[in-house]
Motif scaffolding. Structure first.
Motif, PDB file in Angstrom:
ATOM      1  N   LEU A   1       0.832  -1.205   0.000  1.00 18.99           N
ATOM      2  CA  LEU A   1       0.000   0.000   0.000  1.00 18.99           C
ATOM      3  C   LEU A   1       0.864   1.252   0.000  1.00 18.99           C
ATOM      4  CD1 LEU A   1      -2.814   1.334   0.223  1.00 18.99           C
ATOM      5  CD2 LEU A   1      -2.546   1.178   2.701  1.00 18.99           C
ATOM      6  N   ASN A   2       1.889   1.259   0.827  1.00 22.33           N
ATOM      7  CA  ASN A   2       2.793   2.408   0.889  1.00 22.33           C
ATOM      8  C   ASN A   2       3.502   2.611  -0.452  1.00 22.33           C
ATOM      9  OD1 ASN A   2       4.045   4.571   2.152  1.00 22.33           O
ATOM     10  ND2 ASN A   2       5.677   3.316   3.006  1.00 22.33           N
ATOM     11  N   ALA A   3       3.942   1.516  -1.079  1.00 26.07           N
ATOM     12  CA  ALA A   3       4.613   1.614  -2.380  1.00 26.07           C
ATOM     13  C   ALA A   3       3.648   2.093  -3.461  1.00 26.07           C
ATOM     14  CB  ALA A   3       5.202   0.263  -2.762  1.00 26.07           C
ATOM     15  N   ALA A   4       2.418   1.613  -3.414  1.00 23.76           N
ATOM     16  CA  ALA A   4       1.427   2.029  -4.418  1.00 23.76           C
ATOM     17  C   ALA A   4       1.107   3.510  -4.296  1.00 23.76           C
ATOM     18  CB  ALA A   4       0.152   1.199  -4.275  1.00 23.76           C
ATOM     19  N   ILE A   5       0.942   3.982  -3.068  1.00 27.84           N
ATOM     20  CA  ILE A   5       0.669   5.408  -2.853  1.00 27.84           C
ATOM     21  C   ILE A   5       1.855   6.244  -3.322  1.00 27.84           C
ATOM     22  CG2 ILE A   5       0.322   7.178  -1.086  1.00 27.84           C
ATOM     23  CD1 ILE A   5      -1.298   5.077   0.484  1.00 27.84           C
ATOM     24  N   GLY A   6       3.062   5.811  -2.970  1.00 29.12           N
ATOM     25  CA  GLY A   6       4.256   6.544  -3.377  1.00 29.12           C
ATOM     26  C   GLY A   6       4.438   6.568  -4.878  1.00 29.12           C
ATOM     27  N   ALA A   7       4.208   5.420  -5.547  1.00 29.91           N
ATOM     28  CA  ALA A   7       4.360   5.363  -7.003  1.00 29.91           C
ATOM     29  C   ALA A   7       3.335   6.263  -7.682  1.00 29.91           C
ATOM     30  CB  ALA A   7       4.207   3.921  -7.489  1.00 29.91           C
ATOM     31  N   LYS A   8       2.134   6.301  -7.149  1.00 30.45           N
ATOM     32  CA  LYS A   8       1.084   7.138  -7.731  1.00 30.45           C
ATOM     33  C   LYS A   8       1.415   8.620  -7.557  1.00 30.45           C
ATOM     34  CE  LYS A   8      -3.106   7.777  -9.324  1.00 30.45           C
ATOM     35  NZ  LYS A   8      -3.481   7.473 -10.671  1.00 30.45           N
ATOM     36  N   ARG A   9       1.895   8.979  -6.366  1.00 33.98           N
ATOM     37  CA  ARG A   9       2.189  10.395  -6.101  1.00 33.98           C
ATOM     38  C   ARG A   9       3.396  10.890  -6.888  1.00 33.98           C
ATOM     39  NH1 ARG A   9       0.142  12.891  -1.334  1.00 33.98           N
ATOM     40  NH2 ARG A   9       2.132  13.932  -1.083  1.00 33.98           N
ATOM     41  N   VAL A  10       4.377  10.036  -7.062  1.00 33.37           N
ATOM     42  CA  VAL A  10       5.577  10.430  -7.796  1.00 33.37           C
ATOM     43  C   VAL A  10       5.328  10.385  -9.300  1.00 33.37           C
ATOM     44  CG1 VAL A  10       7.981   9.768  -8.260  1.00 33.37           C
ATOM     45  CG2 VAL A  10       7.124   9.740  -5.946  1.00 33.37           C
ATOM     46  N   GLY A  11       4.365   9.558  -9.715  1.00 32.32           N
ATOM     47  CA  GLY A  11       4.073   9.428 -11.136  1.00 32.32           C
ATOM     48  C   GLY A  11       4.986   8.440 -11.821  1.00 32.32           C
ATOM     49  N   ARG A  12       5.362   7.397 -11.108  1.00 23.60           N
ATOM     50  CA  ARG A  12       6.280   6.392 -11.652  1.00 23.60           C
ATOM     51  C   ARG A  12       5.577   5.587 -12.732  1.00 23.60           C
ATOM     52  NH1 ARG A  12      10.842   3.437  -8.741  1.00 23.60           N
ATOM     53  NH2 ARG A  12      11.321   1.775 -10.177  1.00 23.60           N
ATOM     54  N   GLU A  13       6.243   5.436 -13.852  1.00 20.22           N
ATOM     55  CA  GLU A  13       5.694   4.676 -14.968  1.00 20.22           C
ATOM     56  C   GLU A  13       5.683   3.189 -14.624  1.00 20.22           C
ATOM     57  OE1 GLU A  13       4.449   5.815 -17.852  1.00 20.22           O
ATOM     58  OE2 GLU A  13       4.710   7.828 -17.075  1.00 20.22           O
ATOM     59  N   GLY A  14       4.617   2.517 -14.943  1.00 15.37           N
ATOM     60  CA  GLY A  14       4.534   1.084 -14.709  1.00 15.37           C
ATOM     61  C   GLY A  14       3.957   0.714 -13.357  1.00 15.37           C
ATOM     62  N   GLY A  15       3.811   1.667 -12.455  1.00 11.12           N
ATOM     63  CA  GLY A  15       3.220   1.401 -11.145  1.00 11.12           C
ATOM     64  C   GLY A  15       3.979   0.353 -10.358  1.00 11.12           C
ATOM     65  N   LEU A  16       3.243  -0.571  -9.761  1.00 14.51           N
ATOM     66  CA  LEU A  16       3.852  -1.595  -8.916  1.00 14.51           C
ATOM     67  C   LEU A  16       4.642  -2.618  -9.734  1.00 14.51           C
ATOM     68  CD1 LEU A  16       1.062  -2.314  -6.306  1.00 14.51           C
ATOM     69  CD2 LEU A  16       3.161  -1.029  -5.998  1.00 14.51           C
ATOM     70  N   LYS A  17       4.254  -2.810 -10.976  1.00 11.55           N
ATOM     71  CA  LYS A  17       4.962  -3.778 -11.823  1.00 11.55           C
ATOM     72  C   LYS A  17       6.428  -3.370 -11.991  1.00 11.55           C
ATOM     73  CE  LYS A  17       4.867  -7.328 -14.594  1.00 11.55           C
ATOM     74  NZ  LYS A  17       4.826  -8.661 -14.059  1.00 11.55           N
ATOM     75  N   SER A  18       6.682  -2.082 -12.059  1.00 16.48           N
ATOM     76  CA  SER A  18       8.062  -1.615 -12.221  1.00 16.48           C
ATOM     77  C   SER A  18       8.866  -1.748 -10.930  1.00 16.48           C
ATOM     78  CB  SER A  18       8.073  -0.166 -12.697  1.00 16.48           C
ATOM     79  OG  SER A  18       7.539   0.683 -11.700  1.00 16.48           O
TER      80      SER A  18
END
Length: 129
Positions: A41-58
């Motif tokens: 959950l923490n990683a998903a929120i962080g990836a969404k806020r930073v705008g990381r391409e690929g989301g959790l898969k990356s």
């Protein structure tokens, strides 16, 4: 050290305290799955806020590494329980559940601060017109 890095370290430290505490309390191994869910959950929120391409898969490699670290910290906690309390199970009370919840919320909150996009410096007008 930048402020966001400090909050990232606080978040990681709080997240890794949870499996250690679960091991010391000799909680069920299924608690590790709940703790891993907080990591995801923490990683998903962080990836969404930073705008990381690929989301959790990356971040699959990082999440697998965190899963292994959760088990290592859980086993360290079980070892501490064995030495300190002769391997006795601690009865989990609502206070213990509350402590886990507060740690999880604090870690997610610190992670959200760490993943905040830096503010663009506003152009300041130095003249007093």
């Amino acid at each position: 050290m930048p402020m966001q890095m400090r909050f990232a370290l606080i978040s990681a430290g709080l997240l890794f305290v949870m499996p250690l505490l679960a091991g010391i309390l000799k909680a069920s191994v299924f608690w590790c799955l709940a703790i891993y869910a907080v990591f995801i959950l923490n990683a998903a929120i962080g990836a969404k806020r930073v705008g990381r391409e690929g989301g959790l898969k990356s971040m699959q490699t990082i999440l697998i590494t965190q899963g292994v670290m959760i088990l290592i910290f859980y086993l360290i906690g079980r070892f501490i329980n064995l030495i300190a309390m002769s391997g006795d199970r601690v009865d989990l009370t609502p206070l213990h559940y509350g402590i886990f919840a507060v740690i999880a919320l604090a870690a997610i909150g610190a992670g959200m601060i760490a993943s905040k996009k830096p503010a663009t410096p506003a152009e300041t007008d130095t003249s007093d017109a």
